[in-house]
Each structure stands twice: as structure tokens, then as C-alpha cells.
Write a protein that holds these residues in place. Structure first.
Motif, PDB file in Angstrom:
ATOM      1  N   GLU A  91     -30.981  12.778  15.778  1.00 39.95           N
ATOM      2  CA  GLU A  91     -29.605  12.300  15.626  1.00 39.95           C
ATOM      3  C   GLU A  91     -29.433  10.874  16.131  1.00 39.95           C
ATOM      4  O   GLU A  91     -28.652  10.095  15.577  1.00 39.95           O
ATOM      5  N   SER A  92     -30.166  10.513  17.180  1.00 42.29           N
ATOM      6  CA  SER A  92     -30.065   9.148  17.715  1.00 42.29           C
ATOM      7  C   SER A  92     -30.491   8.110  16.676  1.00 42.29           C
ATOM      8  O   SER A  92     -29.918   7.012  16.606  1.00 42.29           O
ATOM      9  N   THR A  93     -31.470   8.460  15.858  1.00 44.05           N
ATOM     10  CA  THR A  93     -31.912   7.553  14.794  1.00 44.05           C
ATOM     11  C   THR A  93     -30.950   7.599  13.616  1.00 44.05           C
ATOM     12  O   THR A  93     -30.577   6.566  13.058  1.00 44.05           O
ATOM     13  N   ALA A  94     -30.530   8.791  13.231  1.00 41.02           N
ATOM     14  CA  ALA A  94     -29.629   8.950  12.094  1.00 41.02           C
ATOM     15  C   ALA A  94     -28.273   8.298  12.331  1.00 41.02           C
ATOM     16  O   ALA A  94     -27.569   7.964  11.372  1.00 41.02           O
ATOM     17  N   SER A  95     -27.901   8.100  13.586  1.00 42.65           N
ATOM     18  CA  SER A  95     -26.609   7.489  13.910  1.00 42.65           C
ATOM     19  C   SER A  95     -26.614   5.971  13.742  1.00 42.65           C
ATOM     20  O   SER A  95     -25.579   5.321  13.895  1.00 42.65           O
ATOM     21  N   ARG A  96     -27.762   5.414  13.416  1.00 38.26           N
ATOM     22  CA  ARG A  96     -27.848   3.974  13.168  1.00 38.26           C
ATOM     23  C   ARG A  96     -27.451   3.654  11.724  1.00 38.26           C
ATOM     24  O   ARG A  96     -27.479   4.521  10.854  1.00 38.26           O
ATOM     25  N   PRO A  97     -27.132   2.376  11.439  1.00 39.77           N
ATOM     26  CA  PRO A  97     -26.952   1.973  10.046  1.00 39.77           C
ATOM     27  C   PRO A  97     -28.301   1.965   9.336  1.00 39.77           C
ATOM     28  O   PRO A  97     -29.352   2.033   9.987  1.00 39.77           O
ATOM     29  N   PRO A  98     -28.323   1.891   8.010  1.00 35.43           N
ATOM     30  CA  PRO A  98     -29.597   1.944   7.279  1.00 35.43           C
ATOM     31  C   PRO A  98     -30.629   0.925   7.738  1.00 35.43           C
ATOM     32  O   PRO A  98     -31.832   1.196   7.690  1.00 35.43           O
ATOM     33  N   SER A  99     -30.196  -0.238   8.199  1.00 32.11           N
ATOM     34  CA  SER A  99     -31.143  -1.262   8.646  1.00 32.11           C
ATOM     35  C   SER A  99     -31.956  -0.803   9.849  1.00 32.11           C
ATOM     36  O   SER A  99     -33.013  -1.370  10.148  1.00 32.11           O
ATOM     37  N   GLY A 100     -31.485   0.232  10.547  1.00 37.73           N
ATOM     38  CA  GLY A 100     -32.190   0.731  11.717  1.00 37.73           C
ATOM     39  C   GLY A 100     -33.191   1.833  11.417  1.00 37.73           C
ATOM     40  O   GLY A 100     -33.812   2.371  12.336  1.00 37.73           O
ATOM     41  N   LEU A 101     -33.368   2.165  10.129  1.00 37.03           N
ATOM     42  CA  LEU A 101     -34.318   3.198   9.720  1.00 37.03           C
ATOM     43  C   LEU A 101     -35.389   2.595   8.821  1.00 37.03           C
ATOM     44  O   LEU A 101     -35.129   1.622   8.107  1.00 37.03           O
ATOM     45  N   SER A 102     -36.570   3.178   8.859  1.00 37.89           N
ATOM     46  CA  SER A 102     -37.638   2.728   7.970  1.00 37.89           C
ATOM     47  C   SER A 102     -37.370   3.223   6.557  1.00 37.89           C
ATOM     48  O   SER A 102     -36.507   4.088   6.319  1.00 37.89           O
ATOM     49  N   GLY A 103     -38.131   2.689   5.588  1.00 40.76           N
ATOM     50  CA  GLY A 103     -37.983   3.132   4.207  1.00 40.76           C
ATOM     51  C   GLY A 103     -38.263   4.610   4.051  1.00 40.76           C
ATOM     52  O   GLY A 103     -37.562   5.319   3.324  1.00 40.76           O
ATOM     53  N   GLY A 104     -39.290   5.106   4.745  1.00 37.09           N
ATOM     54  CA  GLY A 104     -39.623   6.525   4.662  1.00 37.09           C
ATOM     55  C   GLY A 104     -38.539   7.400   5.253  1.00 37.09           C
ATOM     56  O   GLY A 104     -38.222   8.476   4.725  1.00 37.09           O
ATOM     57  N   GLU A 105     -37.938   6.948   6.368  1.00 37.14           N
ATOM     58  CA  GLU A 105     -36.852   7.710   6.980  1.00 37.14           C
ATOM     59  C   GLU A 105     -35.641   7.767   6.054  1.00 37.14           C
ATOM     60  O   GLU A 105     -34.976   8.805   5.935  1.00 37.14           O
TER      61      GLU A 105
END
Length: 481
Positions: free
Chosen positions: A362-376
Motif C-alpha cells: 500500500e505504501s507504494t500504491a499510494s504514490r503517483p504513477p511516477s513513483g512506480l516502475s513500469g512493471g509495477e
């Protein structure tokens, strides 16, 4: 001669190190593969080599590069201007490097080097009129126009069929023989085996020398096809295209509830256009799309909310399918809210749980898209579609940005999803090994025509059409390289 020398490269946000004291070097003409799980820090490392960083990050260490650098991003759409024709954009780059009277020759030469010998016919097209594989090759041509000394390629085979992957490997090898160092960020282990002189494994931002077998994983085993033969989705004599050109010619197919149909074909064969026609994003010229004996409007906005929920599409370019301003978790949950009337808090909790099962806390999912990798983001896009509880799930190259472990995990999730829901699965893919481990049936497109179809076992082991044989042969050659 050393093309790039990296010493103690560190990327920090607050007290968190995204990349930790990375050190390596590449000689002129050497190819290194940077491998690791999605979100491990590969793209952050590559961008740091160019002096780029996430918002609020601090770079330290040293990076010395001998000459110009070319960069190929993971999502080709990020490097293509959606309102400019391909030829105009390439010519603008070429004018920075050669006199005006040499611009056209430089552009066409770069397209040939990027394995688009017929590239001239694409010069007047816009990016949205190209397949994912064609977009990738245009971006490669952009990078080659400047004759770089170092080429950084982030997932260069994403969206490419096995034949083009083989050709691209040959081109990258030829480029390296001209003295260009190449850093590959990739999950394509066949490409790594074929090209890499050294393998650099990224784990939680730390880099160490490794080998390709350390990051390999096996695909799931296909289950038996469903007993029901009644189609939940029927496509009947579908013809569609762009401007004055037809890219689909009388395509027909059926998928039963719980069945998995893989649509194969070379880049530009019409696979993505077919998927977009089914989901109402591309208006077909003739034919029809039928869901449980009821024709669907060819225009998305004319479909009911229930129909929107029942046909869901997971796109090849996952980053472009998310708003850059809203946390990913909220966007994923919104599908259940709007299409299935699930209360907001319950939708958010379910979204967080489904994302966590695919390795996105959830800590990662709560970021905007720029905060996730392409695979995520690809995994998040799948969860978003699943929350609509669809009858038909269309997956367009959704494993292309994933490492082998995540790819195997995602294929397992898709298999379990169908076991639990009975939805039909339409897979648009170049991943023949994944098809062998998931699909019940295969349909092969070539230049918009259906040229072969049948059970996955029959088509992949005894292909009858020349195009299918070429795809299977190239895939096998990549594995054996």
C-alpha cells in the motif's frame, strides 16, 4: 577504451537509498545487461547515468562517459510526440547532427538500422497509428540518428515479436561492433544470453555481477480448457484500419467463458487494433463484436456501464493509462466504485489487498504513477481491470515489462482469476513461452488477416503457416542462444 565508468553512484530520497554505491564500467563495444525484479532500481540507475533523478532525490558518486549518449525509454510513447508525425520528429533530431541536405538520408539510414527497411511509409503517420513494436523501433531510430558512443536501452524488446527481437539483437550486436557500448535494462533473458558480455544484477538498489541463470524462472503449466463451448465473446468479420488503409480484414474469433485465447503475430500485424475494436476504443468499419449474443456498440461512450464493466482492457502502455496526478491506489479502486457501485472505503481496501498480492504494498500504491516502475504499473493496471469483475478481460502485452519471477506470478494470477470468475481471457502477446504456459487456443494474425488458429499445443509445436513457423523458430533460437 572505456565508454562509461561509474563509481559509487548513489541516489537518495530522504533517508532511503534507491541506488546504493553502484560501481561498474563498460569498454567501447561492450554490452552489459542490468537485470533484476521490477522496481529494483534499474531505471533509476539508468536515468542517474544521464544526470536525471526523481523529484527530491540527491545524486552522489561519479559517472564519466566518453562521448554522446543515446537513450531508449521503457515506454516508447514517452519519447514520441503524439501530435507530430514520425518523419517530422526524426528530421528535427537529424538536423542537430547533419547538414540540411543530408537529413532525409540520415533519417532513412537510422530507420534501416532500427530494422524498419520500409520505414519511409511510416514517416507521415502519428505515433497512435503505430503498433507498440513499431513505436519501439522508431524510438531506437531516434537514438541512432546521433551516432552515440553509449546506448542505454530500457526494455528494448518490449512489444516486439520473436522475429523482430532476433533482428533487433543482431542490430544491437552490429552497433556494438562499431565501438558503441550498450547498457541493456531488460527482463528478456533470451536477449541477455544472446548479447551480454556481463550481467549486472540489481537487488534493492545494489548492483553486483551475476549470471543470467540466477534470475531465471519457469512459466506455469496450462490447465485444461473449459467444458463449455458457448462463446461469451464473438467477433464476426471485423474490418478496421487507419485513414485509407485497412489493418484488419474480416477477422472472426470466439472465446468461451473461462477460455484463454492468445492472439499472436508480428509487430504491426493488427493485434492491438483488434483489441481496441473489441473494447470500443477503435471504431471498426464493418463486422460486429458480440457479447453473450448482444452486439456491442463500436463506440465506447455508447456502451452501458454494465457493458463497460464486462469488457475490460489492460493496455500495453500501462503508464499512459494512469493519470499522473492521482495516487495509483485511488485510480485502481475507482473502477470498483464507478462500475460496480462498491462503497469507496471497501473498494480501496480491496484494491490494496489485490495489489499487495502482486507485490505492490500500500505504501507504494499510494504514490503517483511516477513513483512506480513500469512493471509495477502493469500489475496495477491488471488489478484495476479485475475489480470491474469482467466477463472478458483483454490483456495487451501485460508481461512485457516484468522480470521472469513477476511474469510467472502474473500468469499464475490470471489462471487463478479465471478459475474463480470464469471470465474469458484474450491475450495479445509476443511471449510465446508464456502462451505455451497459459493459453488454450492460439490465433495468428499477419497483416490483418487470420492465417492460422487452433489449440496452443498444436500451433506452437506444429505450425502450418510460414509466419507462425518464423515466430516459433525465432523464439526457439532466442532460448538456445
Amino acid at each position: 577504451m572505456t565508454a562509461i565508468d561509474v563509481r559509487d553512484l548513489t541516489v537518495t530520497i530522504g533517508d532511503r537509498e534507491l541506488v546504493s554505491r553502484a560501481s561498474f564500467h563498460l569498454a567501447a563495444g561492450e554490452i552489459a545487461a542490468l537485470v533484476g525484479e521490477s522496481g529494483s532500481g534499474k531505471t533509476t540507475t539508468a536515468l542517474a547515468l544521464l544526470g536525471e533523478k526523481p523529484p527530491g532525490a540527491v545524486l552522489s558518486g561519479s559517472v564519466e562517459i566518453d562521448g554522446q549518449v543515446g537513450f531508449i525509454p521503457q515506454q516508447p510513447s514517452a519519447a514520441l510526440n503524439p501530435v507530430r508525425r514520425v518523419g517530422s520528429a526524426l528530421a528535427e533530431i537529424a538536423r542537430l547532427h547533419v547538414p540540411k541536405d543530408q537529413v532525409r538520408d540520415r533519417v532513412l539510414d537510422a530507420l534501416r538500422r532500427a530494422r524498419m527497411p520500409d520505414g519511409e511509409r511510416f514517416l507521415r503517420r502519428y505515433p497512435h497509428q503505430l503498433s507498440g513494436g513499431q513505436q519501439q523501433r522508431i524510438v531506437l531510430a531516434q537514438a541512432l540518428i546521433g551516432d552515440p558512443k553509449l546506448l542505454i536501452a530500457d526494455e528494448p524488446t518490449t512489444g516486439q515479436d520473436p522475429v523482430v527481437r532476433t533482428e533487433l539483437a543482431a542490430e544491437l550486436r552490429a552497433v556494438s561492433r562499431q565501438g558503441v557500448a550498450i547498457l541493456l535494462l531488460t527482463h528478456d533473458l533470451d536477449l541477455v544470453r544472446d548479447l551480454a558480455h556481463q550481467v549486472l544484477l540489481v537487488e534493492a538498489g545494489r548492483i553486483r555481477t551475476s549470471d543470467v541463470d540466477e534470475v531465471a524462472a519457469t512459466a506455469p503449466v496450462v490447465t485444461a480448457p473449459p467444458q463449455s463451448t458457448d462463446p461469451v465473446l464473438s467477433v464476426r468479420e471485423l474490418t478496421a484500419g487507419h485513414r485509407d488503409t485497412d489493418t484488419l480484414h474480416g477477422v472472426s474469433l470466439q472465446v468461451a467463458a473461462g477460455e484463454r485465447l492468445a492472439v499472436l503475430g508480428r509487430s504491426g500485424s493488427g493485434k492491438t487494433t483488434l483489441a481496441r475494436c473489441i473494447s470500443g476504443l477503435h471504431r471498426h468499419r464493418s463486422g460486429e463484436v458480440v457479447l453473450n449474443d448482444r452486439p456491442l456498440s463500436p463506440v465506447l461512450r455508447r456502451r452501458s456501464r454494465d457493458q463497460l464493466a464486462r469488457v475490460q482492457h489492460v493496455f500495453q502502455d500501462s503508464r499512459a493509462s494512469f493519470s499522473e496526478f492521482t495516487p495509483v491506489l485511488d485510480q485502481v479502486a475507482r473502477t470498483a466504485e464507478r462500475l460496480r457501485a462498491v462503497p469507496r472505503e471497501r473498494a480501496r481496501a480491496r484494491a490494496a489487498d489485490e495489489l499487495a498480492q502482486l507485490g505492490i504494498p500500500e505504501s507504494t500504491a499510494s504514490r503517483p504513477p511516477s513513483g512506480l516502475s513500469g512493471g509495477e504499473l502493469q500489475r496495477a493496471a491488471l488489478v484495476r481491470a479485475v475489480l470491474a469483475e469482467p466477463d472478458v478481460l483483454i490483456c495487451d502485452e501485460i508481461t512485457s515489462g516484468l522480470d521472469p519471477k513477476r511474469r510467472a506470478d502474473l500468469l499464475d494470477v490470471l489462471a487463478k482469476l479465471q478459475h474463480n470468475t470464469g471470465c474469458a481471457l484474450l491475450i495479445i502477446t509476443h511471449d510465446l513461452s508464456g502462451v505455451a504456459g497459459l493459453a488454450h487456443r492460439v490465433l495468428v494474425l499477419d497483416e490483418g488477416w487470420v492465417v492460422e488458429q487452433g489449440s496452443a499445443a498444436d500451433v506452437l509445436t506444429s505450425p502450418q503457416h510460414a509466419v507462425t513457423r518464423a515466430l516459433v523458430t525465432a523464439e526457439a533460437a532466442g532460448r538456445d542462444a
